[in-house]
Design an enzyme around this catalytic site. Structure first.
Site, PDB file in Angstrom:
ATOM      1  N   SER A 143     -59.058 100.958  53.698  1.00  0.00           N
ATOM      2  CA  SER A 143     -58.339 101.115  52.490  1.00  0.00           C
ATOM      3  C   SER A 143     -59.078 100.233  51.819  1.00  0.00           C
ATOM      4  O   SER A 143     -58.541  99.210  51.822  1.00  0.00           O
ATOM      5  CB  SER A 143     -56.179 101.252  52.087  1.00  0.00           C
ATOM      6  OG  SER A 143     -55.951 101.222  50.473  1.00  0.00           O
ATOM      7  N   TYR A 157     -49.152  96.871  53.060  1.00  0.00           N
ATOM      8  CA  TYR A 157     -49.957  97.333  53.544  1.00  0.00           C
ATOM      9  C   TYR A 157     -50.842  96.981  52.891  1.00  0.00           C
ATOM     10  O   TYR A 157     -51.940  97.198  53.828  1.00  0.00           O
ATOM     11  CB  TYR A 157     -49.397  99.174  53.216  1.00  0.00           C
ATOM     12  CG  TYR A 157     -50.328  99.924  52.634  1.00  0.00           C
ATOM     13  CD1 TYR A 157     -50.505 100.764  53.827  1.00  0.00           C
ATOM     14  CD2 TYR A 157     -51.790 100.347  51.948  1.00  0.00           C
ATOM     15  CE1 TYR A 157     -51.710 101.698  53.934  1.00  0.00           C
ATOM     16  CE2 TYR A 157     -52.287 100.850  51.808  1.00  0.00           C
ATOM     17  CZ  TYR A 157     -52.548 101.939  52.964  1.00  0.00           C
ATOM     18  OH  TYR A 157     -53.509 102.941  52.633  1.00  0.00           O
TER      19      TYR A 157
END
Ligand code: NAP
Length: 248
Positions: A143, A157
């Site tokens: 990401s 995350y």
């Protein structure tokens, strides 16, 4: 490219878009999912409509026994594995680090990190020329958050994706001589259901003005980068990253 691809978390979102593109390019696809059997079934039907074989397998990538069963099913039902897309990933409700407990952290890390390691292990066992395989490719779905940190939202995350970046570099070097390439994509703000899990289904529309291209991305745009990295066109590319972030 005609091969057999396991795509974790491909009942929805980026994984589902990748499954369809993989089928369009002539591959058989294993559609892994956690709970959403109906959605996985729809993706399998679409793949079959495109003339390719597909199997849906419910398996929690954070559980070793599930991962073994997932890859054993692929051996049996689709044949020799040629590629893995480590796509399954989760996040939790937006909050600050000071509010994050061990249960939340362990769940995120188990799915996003341990899951990728376990699936890659099973894939390398099958694809590495060192263990008698014919070679293959792995793409990890990281990401843009691994570079940006996601402060105030989900640093846990983002940190899990930082681990995936390092994992990509390390594993790529470890298996480079064995016919297995390992790369990653780093999506930015993409229109999928993951944002609902963070408590903000419309997050992409809120943050899109921060993106140089002034828009969110579509799952299909990420799928294109994934499939290029898996393809023979990327034959000299390993340990590399493609940011699919509209310039962010
Ligand atoms: P999504 O729409 O929320 O879909 C998640 C998928 O993962 C679903 O197929 C889900 O299965 C599956 N899944 C969840 N936990 C699992 C587990 N433990 N074992 C197996 N499968 C599991 O997510 P997405 O937005 O497409 O995200 C895909 C990947 O891209 C993730 O790694 C995410 O971190 C990354 N990413 C997304 C964005 C974005 O903006 N969307 C940005 C950067 C990176 P069920 O349907 O059964 O629940």
């Amino acid at each position: 490219m005609a091969g057999v691809i396991v795509i974790t978390g491909s009942s929805r979102g980026i994984g589902a878009a990748t499954a369809l593109l993989a089928a369009q390019k002539g591959n058989a696809v294993c559609v892994n999912y956690l709970h959403n059997k109906k959605a996985a079934g729809r993706v399998v039907s679409e793949v079959v409509k495109l003339g390719q074989s597909a199997v849906a397998v419910a398996a929690d990538v954070s559980r070793e026994r599930d991962v073994k069963r997932l890859f054993d099913t692929v051996d049996r039902e689709l044949g020799p594995l040629t590629a893995l897309v480590n796509n399954a990933g989760i996040l939790d409700v937006q909050t600050r680090v000071m509010n994050m407990g061990a249960d939340r952290l362990n769940k995120i890390f188990a799915t996003n990190i341990t899951g990728c390691f376990l699936c890659a292990r099973e894939a390398v066992k099958r694809m590495s020329t060192r263990s008698g395989g014919a070679g293959g490719a792995i793409v990890n779905v990281s990401s843009g958050a691994s570079r940006l940190g996601a402060p105030g939202e989900y640093v846990d995350y983002a940190a899990s994706k930082g681990a995936i970046d390092t994992f990509t570099i390390g594993l790529a070097k470890e298996v480079a001589e064995e016919g297995v390439r390992v790369n990653a994509v780093r999506p930015g703000f993409i229109y999928t259901e993951i944002h609902a899990a963070g408590g903000e289904p419309d997050r992409v529309d809120r943050v899109k003005e921060r993106v140089p291209m002034r828009r969110g991305g579509r799952p299909e745009e990420v799928a294109q980068a994934i499939m290029w990295l898996l393809s023979d066109e990327a034959s000299y590319t390993t340990g590399s990253f493609i940011d699919v972030t509209g310039g962010k």
